[in-house]
Design a protein around this motif. Structure first.
Motif, PDB file in Angstrom:
ATOM      1  N   VAL A 117      -0.873  -4.915  -4.783  1.00 25.56           N
ATOM      2  CA  VAL A 117      -0.881  -3.752  -4.871  1.00 25.56           C
ATOM      3  C   VAL A 117      -1.811  -2.495  -4.847  1.00 25.56           C
ATOM      4  N   THR A 118      -1.739  -1.816  -3.746  1.00 25.90           N
ATOM      5  CA  THR A 118      -3.270  -1.090  -4.070  1.00 25.90           C
ATOM      6  C   THR A 118      -2.707   0.323  -3.652  1.00 25.90           C
ATOM      7  N   HIS A 119      -3.397   0.998  -3.893  1.00 27.89           N
ATOM      8  CA  HIS A 119      -3.363   2.565  -3.197  1.00 27.89           C
ATOM      9  C   HIS A 119      -4.804   2.654  -2.471  1.00 27.89           C
ATOM     10  N   PRO A 138       0.164 -21.204  -9.848  1.00 29.52           N
ATOM     11  CA  PRO A 138       1.837 -20.755 -10.180  1.00 29.52           C
ATOM     12  C   PRO A 138       1.957 -20.888  -8.285  1.00 29.52           C
ATOM     13  N   GLN A 139       2.704 -20.615  -8.018  1.00 26.91           N
ATOM     14  CA  GLN A 139       3.608 -20.707  -6.576  1.00 26.91           C
ATOM     15  C   GLN A 139       2.779 -18.787  -6.216  1.00 26.91           C
ATOM     16  N   VAL A 140       2.977 -18.749  -6.752  1.00 25.82           N
ATOM     17  CA  VAL A 140       2.963 -16.823  -5.877  1.00 25.82           C
ATOM     18  C   VAL A 140       1.699 -16.226  -7.224  1.00 25.82           C
ATOM     19  N   PHE A 141       0.519 -15.361  -6.851  1.00 25.06           N
ATOM     20  CA  PHE A 141       0.188 -14.252  -7.880  1.00 25.06           C
ATOM     21  C   PHE A 141       0.475 -12.936  -7.152  1.00 25.06           C
ATOM     22  N   LEU A 142       0.229 -12.689  -8.498  1.00 24.80           N
ATOM     23  CA  LEU A 142       0.976 -11.066  -8.302  1.00 24.80           C
ATOM     24  C   LEU A 142      -0.333  -9.566  -8.830  1.00 24.80           C
ATOM     25  N   PHE A 143      -0.657  -9.092  -8.055  1.00 25.68           N
ATOM     26  CA  PHE A 143      -1.723  -8.552  -8.622  1.00 25.68           C
ATOM     27  C   PHE A 143      -1.393  -7.054  -8.409  1.00 25.68           C
ATOM     28  N   ASP A 144      -1.273  -6.327 -10.266  1.00 25.86           N
ATOM     29  CA  ASP A 144      -1.135  -4.595  -9.371  1.00 25.86           C
ATOM     30  C   ASP A 144      -2.150  -3.973  -9.857  1.00 25.86           C
ATOM     31  N   LEU A 149       1.045  -0.922   0.291  1.00 26.48           N
ATOM     32  CA  LEU A 149      -0.072  -0.589  -0.265  1.00 26.48           C
ATOM     33  C   LEU A 149       0.991   1.569   0.397  1.00 26.48           C
ATOM     34  N   GLY A 150       0.894   2.468  -0.794  1.00 24.63           N
ATOM     35  CA  GLY A 150       0.629   3.813  -0.881  1.00 24.63           C
ATOM     36  C   GLY A 150       0.361   4.437  -1.626  1.00 24.63           C
ATOM     37  N   PRO A 151       1.302   5.741  -1.615  1.00 24.45           N
ATOM     38  CA  PRO A 151       0.140   6.864  -2.832  1.00 24.45           C
ATOM     39  C   PRO A 151       1.120   6.866  -4.632  1.00 24.45           C
ATOM     40  N   SER A 152       0.162   7.256  -4.943  1.00 20.80           N
ATOM     41  CA  SER A 152       1.115   7.153  -6.220  1.00 20.80           C
ATOM     42  C   SER A 152       2.897   7.194  -6.374  1.00 20.80           C
ATOM     43  N   GLY A 153       3.061   6.402  -7.718  1.00 22.14           N
ATOM     44  CA  GLY A 153       4.410   6.966  -7.614  1.00 22.14           C
ATOM     45  C   GLY A 153       5.966   6.069  -6.626  1.00 22.14           C
ATOM     46  N   CYS A 154       5.320   5.879  -5.168  1.00 19.15           N
ATOM     47  CA  CYS A 154       5.612   5.653  -4.505  1.00 19.15           C
ATOM     48  C   CYS A 154       6.865   4.635  -4.862  1.00 19.15           C
ATOM     49  N   GLY A 155       6.568   3.437  -5.422  1.00 20.83           N
ATOM     50  CA  GLY A 155       7.034   2.255  -6.281  1.00 20.83           C
ATOM     51  C   GLY A 155       6.915   0.619  -6.085  1.00 20.83           C
ATOM     52  N   LYS A 156       5.087   1.501  -5.649  1.00 21.27           N
ATOM     53  CA  LYS A 156       4.429  -0.164  -5.380  1.00 21.27           C
ATOM     54  C   LYS A 156       4.687  -1.221  -6.794  1.00 21.27           C
ATOM     55  N   SER A 157       4.321  -0.609  -7.886  1.00 21.15           N
ATOM     56  CA  SER A 157       4.210  -1.743  -8.770  1.00 21.15           C
ATOM     57  C   SER A 157       5.932  -1.996  -9.308  1.00 21.15           C
ATOM     58  N   THR A 158       6.705  -0.703  -9.217  1.00 23.17           N
ATOM     59  CA  THR A 158       8.391  -1.372  -9.154  1.00 23.17           C
ATOM     60  C   THR A 158       8.795  -2.779  -9.142  1.00 23.17           C
ATOM     61  N   LEU A 159       8.395  -2.232  -7.460  1.00 23.90           N
ATOM     62  CA  LEU A 159       8.480  -3.762  -6.168  1.00 23.90           C
ATOM     63  C   LEU A 159       8.058  -5.119  -7.160  1.00 23.90           C
ATOM     64  N   LEU A 160       6.710  -5.214  -7.068  1.00 27.38           N
ATOM     65  CA  LEU A 160       6.507  -6.263  -8.216  1.00 27.38           C
ATOM     66  C   LEU A 160       6.516  -6.645  -9.319  1.00 27.38           C
ATOM     67  N   ARG A 161       6.560  -5.626  -9.973  1.00 23.30           N
ATOM     68  CA  ARG A 161       7.631  -5.608 -11.713  1.00 23.30           C
ATOM     69  C   ARG A 161       8.743  -7.045 -11.119  1.00 23.30           C
ATOM     70  N   MET A 183       0.446 -12.822 -13.099  1.00 23.51           N
ATOM     71  CA  MET A 183      -0.317 -11.434 -12.934  1.00 23.51           C
ATOM     72  C   MET A 183      -0.911 -11.213 -12.924  1.00 23.51           C
ATOM     73  N   VAL A 184      -1.866 -10.501 -12.734  1.00 27.96           N
ATOM     74  CA  VAL A 184      -2.959  -9.872 -13.410  1.00 27.96           C
ATOM     75  C   VAL A 184      -2.269  -8.318 -13.241  1.00 27.96           C
ATOM     76  N   PHE A 185      -3.245  -8.091 -14.499  1.00 27.61           N
ATOM     77  CA  PHE A 185      -2.331  -6.430 -14.511  1.00 27.61           C
ATOM     78  C   PHE A 185      -3.782  -4.992 -13.802  1.00 27.61           C
ATOM     79  N   GLN A 186      -3.529  -4.024 -13.935  1.00 27.96           N
ATOM     80  CA  GLN A 186      -4.495  -3.111 -13.752  1.00 27.96           C
ATOM     81  C   GLN A 186      -5.495  -3.133 -14.893  1.00 27.96           C
ATOM     82  N   ASN A 187      -4.644  -3.059 -16.172  1.00 29.54           N
ATOM     83  CA  ASN A 187      -5.632  -2.338 -17.420  1.00 29.54           C
ATOM     84  C   ASN A 187      -6.593  -4.259 -18.284  1.00 29.54           C
ATOM     85  N   TYR A 188      -6.188  -5.097 -16.979  1.00 27.60           N
ATOM     86  CA  TYR A 188      -6.095  -6.846 -17.173  1.00 27.60           C
ATOM     87  C   TYR A 188      -5.294  -7.630 -18.156  1.00 27.60           C
TER      88      TYR A 188
END
Ligand SMILES: Nc1ncnc2c1ncn2[C@@H]1O[C@H](COP(=O)(O)OP(=O)(O)OP(=O)(O)O)[C@@H](O)[C@H]1O
Ligand SMILES: [Mg+2]
Lengths: 293, 340
Positions: free
Chosen positions: B191-193, B153-159, B36-48, B80-85
């Motif tokens: 990942v979410t804000h 899979p072993q892990v699900f990643l959701f952005d 969790l964090g505000p926009s631009g804090c690096g959440k997606s980067t970490l997940l990616r 991985m599940v993307f924001q725009n699917y």
């Protein structure tokens, strides 16, 4: 919201479009009508007497082996130009798409050939490939290839294909690059996570998504090969050797201007007109339903 | 399923621009973690970076017992599940879901069985032949999830998978995600804000700010004991009030303030904005001149209070009190919590 200008005067709007219409009539409809008119006539060798012969000019054309041969040459030529042009520009676009930083430089460089006039492009390639003095000829000789398109029909065809493709690649490239850049990155990433390597990603995801662009370019390239390559051919092979590179549009010019057979030439141009109309209809149909998948 | 661990993970896109400044976390097998964090804090980067879509500049990421730093996304056994699917627009729902399985060379029967099962769980069975463009936003979202779960899979990643849905559908999908996780028990990083999403979905959450993990913990624990003023201000709506007091910052949540008589007043607020929400009413104002028992400092600080709907809220002076057990203290310089 639609923005519309409303004219209070009844004649002003017509007056405003009149010049455009006049130009279209004078330079398009009038010659087209004349061509249709001449195609029904037969002129004597000195251009003194004309005689109405109905569809005879057309009938004669389809019995003429030369004309049918020109059809075959045109088909081969446009298929080669469209296919090679599209394949090379797709390859270039795919590579440019991967290098984001240099993309502008690539784009600028690749666009230049498009600005070159067909005749100039033709002359340029004719020089490079000139028998005995051309630099490419010289290199080819080094590899033991005997290059002389003045005598060899296949080589002449190859020359005009190369010159025509070279000129059209930039146009195709821009469309493919725009198409590639409009594919969301996440789609490619999703495919990578799904386990697809670069080649597979290209053929199962990228290429199908580019199919509207590819189809559009196919039509444009065929039209280009049919008509706009006149300058290239006139500056190089002039239809020769032995009509090996005489595509339909060149034959219209050759028969009408050089052989002064106005009736037959007009009939040929009427046939070409129908081909353009058909291609345009295909293209408009396609543009109406933009998305194919 | 597998545990995931991040050890001092850093990311720089260019040599002078670091966006993740050393994040460490151990994620247990089967845990549902929200970033969790505000926009631009690096959440997606970490997940990616976990997904393998970005290189890891420094540090180490392990999935199961493998260090994955140099593995391709396809070799990490993640989905991985993307924001725009990111659905393949030219393929049917069935082909979208089975694409990864076909590449992995599963048998036709196996693929069809897995897709049918996932489609059943996600109520997509009716749509298997449709193209994505013929689906609603919620259905597309489900297809994206389906594509992830068929892979087992072993892990699900959701952005931010729910951020393109309308409010009602988002609540519904939140419930379905929880149910899905209970059923499959796959380790998940989400990942979410949106703090409500984070609070409701997370077993543990990691609150990020400008490329740093400010706090890692269970949602209620983070809520009850924010580690920094950033977390205090980010979680809770309206956020925790921070009032300068005796050289420190006093933190008190709006719901822990209650109106009282002048004599008991610990804060005296000049109310200028009232938001009736039905069940309760939010009032906002500035702390007035020092007055009342506790009004020793913080004049001018902005304060919000959540009052029961029965309170007749008006603009003007409002005396408030709070329970000293609900108070948090922070160091104004570092922003860190002061225990005790
Ligand atoms: N490819 C990139 N090149 C350079 N900088 C990048 C790149 N991708 C992201 N950044 C930067 O890294 C930082 C973190 O970006 P990131 O996308 O991880 O944020 P986020 O927390 O997911 O935000 P949001 O909630 O808006 O999606 C941002 O400052 C962004 O500008
Ligand atoms: Mg993001």
């Amino acid at each position: 919201m639609e923005k519309r200008v409303v004219f209070r005067s009844a004649w002003l709007p017509y007056a405003l479009v009149a010049p455009q219409i006049a130009i279209t009539v004078v330079f398009f409809f009038w010659p087209a009508a004349q061509a249709v008119w001449y195609s029904f006539q037969l002129q004597d060798a000195f251009g003194l007497k004309t005689q109405f012969v109905g569809l005879q000019n057309f009938a004669a054309l389809f019995k003429d082996g030369n004309y049918l041969d020109s059809f075959r040459v045109t088909a081969v030529f446009s298929a080669l130009v469209a296919f090679i042009g599209i394949a090379i520009s797709l390859l270039l676009a795919a590579m440019a798409d991967r290098v984001l930083r240099g993309a502008l430089a690539y784009k600028t460089l690749l666009v230049w050939p498009y600005a070159v006039a067909p005749a100039v492009a033709g002359v340029l390639w004719a020089f490079l490939f000139a028998p005995s003095i051309g630099i490419v000829t010289y290199v080819l000789k080094g590899f033991g290839v005997d290059w002389n398109w003045i005598l060899d029909g296949d080589q002449a065809m190859l020359l005009i294909v190369i010159a025509s493709v070279w000129k059209q690649i930039s146009y195709n490239f821009l469309f493919f690059l725009a198409g590639l850049q409009s594919i969301p990155r996440s789609l490619i990433e999703a495919a990578a996570i799904d386990g697809a390597g670069p080649t597979r990603r290209f053929w199962t995801v990228v290429f199908p998504l580019l199919s509207p662009t590819t189809f559009f370019l196919l039509v444009v390239n065929v039209v280009y090969a049919f008509f706009d390559t006149f300058g290239v051919i006139d500056a190089t092979t002039q239809g020769g050797p032995a009509q090996a590179t005489q595509i339909l549009v060149y034959k219209v010019y050759h028969d009408g201007v050089k052989a002064a057979d106005l009736g037959s030439s007009s009939a040929q141009s009427v046939i070409l007109m129908f081909i353009v109309i058909a291609l345009t209809v295909v293209q408009f149909r396609f543009i109406e339903r933009k998305v194919q998948y | 399923m597998a545990a995931v661990s991040l050890r001092n993970v850093r990311k720089s896109y260019t040599s002078d621009l670091q966006v993740i400044h050393g994040v460490s976390m151990d994620i247990a097998d089967g845990e549902f973690i929200v970033i969790l964090g505000p926009s631009g804090c690096g959440k997606s980067t970490l997940l990616r970076m976990v997904a393998g879509l970005e290189t890891i500049t420094a540090g180490e990421i392990t999935i199961g017992d493998r260090v994955v730093n140099n593995l391709e996304p396809k070799d990490r056994d993640i989905a991985m599940v993307f924001q725009n699917y990111a659905l393949y627009p030219h393929m049917s729902v069935y082909d979208n879901m089975s694409y990864g399985l076909r590449i992995r060379g599963l048998s036709k029967e196996d693929i069809s069985q897995r897709v049918k099962k996932a489609a059943d769980i996600l109520e997509l069975s009716k749509f298997l032949d449709r193209k994505p463009r013929a689906l609603s936003g919620g259905q597309r979202q489900r297809v994206a999830m389906g594509r992830a779960i068929v892979r087992e899979p072993q892990v699900f990643l959701f952005d931010e998978p729910l951020s393109n849905l309308d409010a009602k559908l988002r609540v519904q999908m939140r419930g379905e995600l929880q149910a899905l996780h209970r059923r499959l028990g796959t380790t998940s990083l989400f990942v979410t804000h949106d703090q409500v999403e984070a609070m409701t979905l997370a077993q543990r959450m990691i609150v990020m700010n400008a490329g740093r993990a400010e706090q890692i913990g269970a949602p209620l624990e983070v809520y009850a004991k924010p580690a920094t003023t950033f977390v205090a201000g980010f979680i809770g709506s309206p956020p925790m009030n921070l009032i300068p007091r005796d050289g420190k910052l006093l933190g008190i949540r709006p719901e822990h303030l209650e109106p009282c008589g002048e004599a008991e007043a610990m804060l005296s607020v000049q109310v200028d904005l009232i938001e009736p929400l039905g069940a309760d009413t939010l009032v906002y104002g500035h702390i007035g001149d020092p007055g009342g028992n506790g009004g020793n400092g913080g004049a001018g600080a902005r304060v919000a209070a959540r009052l029961h709907a029965s309170v007749d809220a008006r603009t003007g002076r409002l005396p408030l009190r709070y329970d000293t057990g609900n108070v948090h203290w922070f160091d104004p310089a570092s922003g860190k919590r002061i225990e005790g």
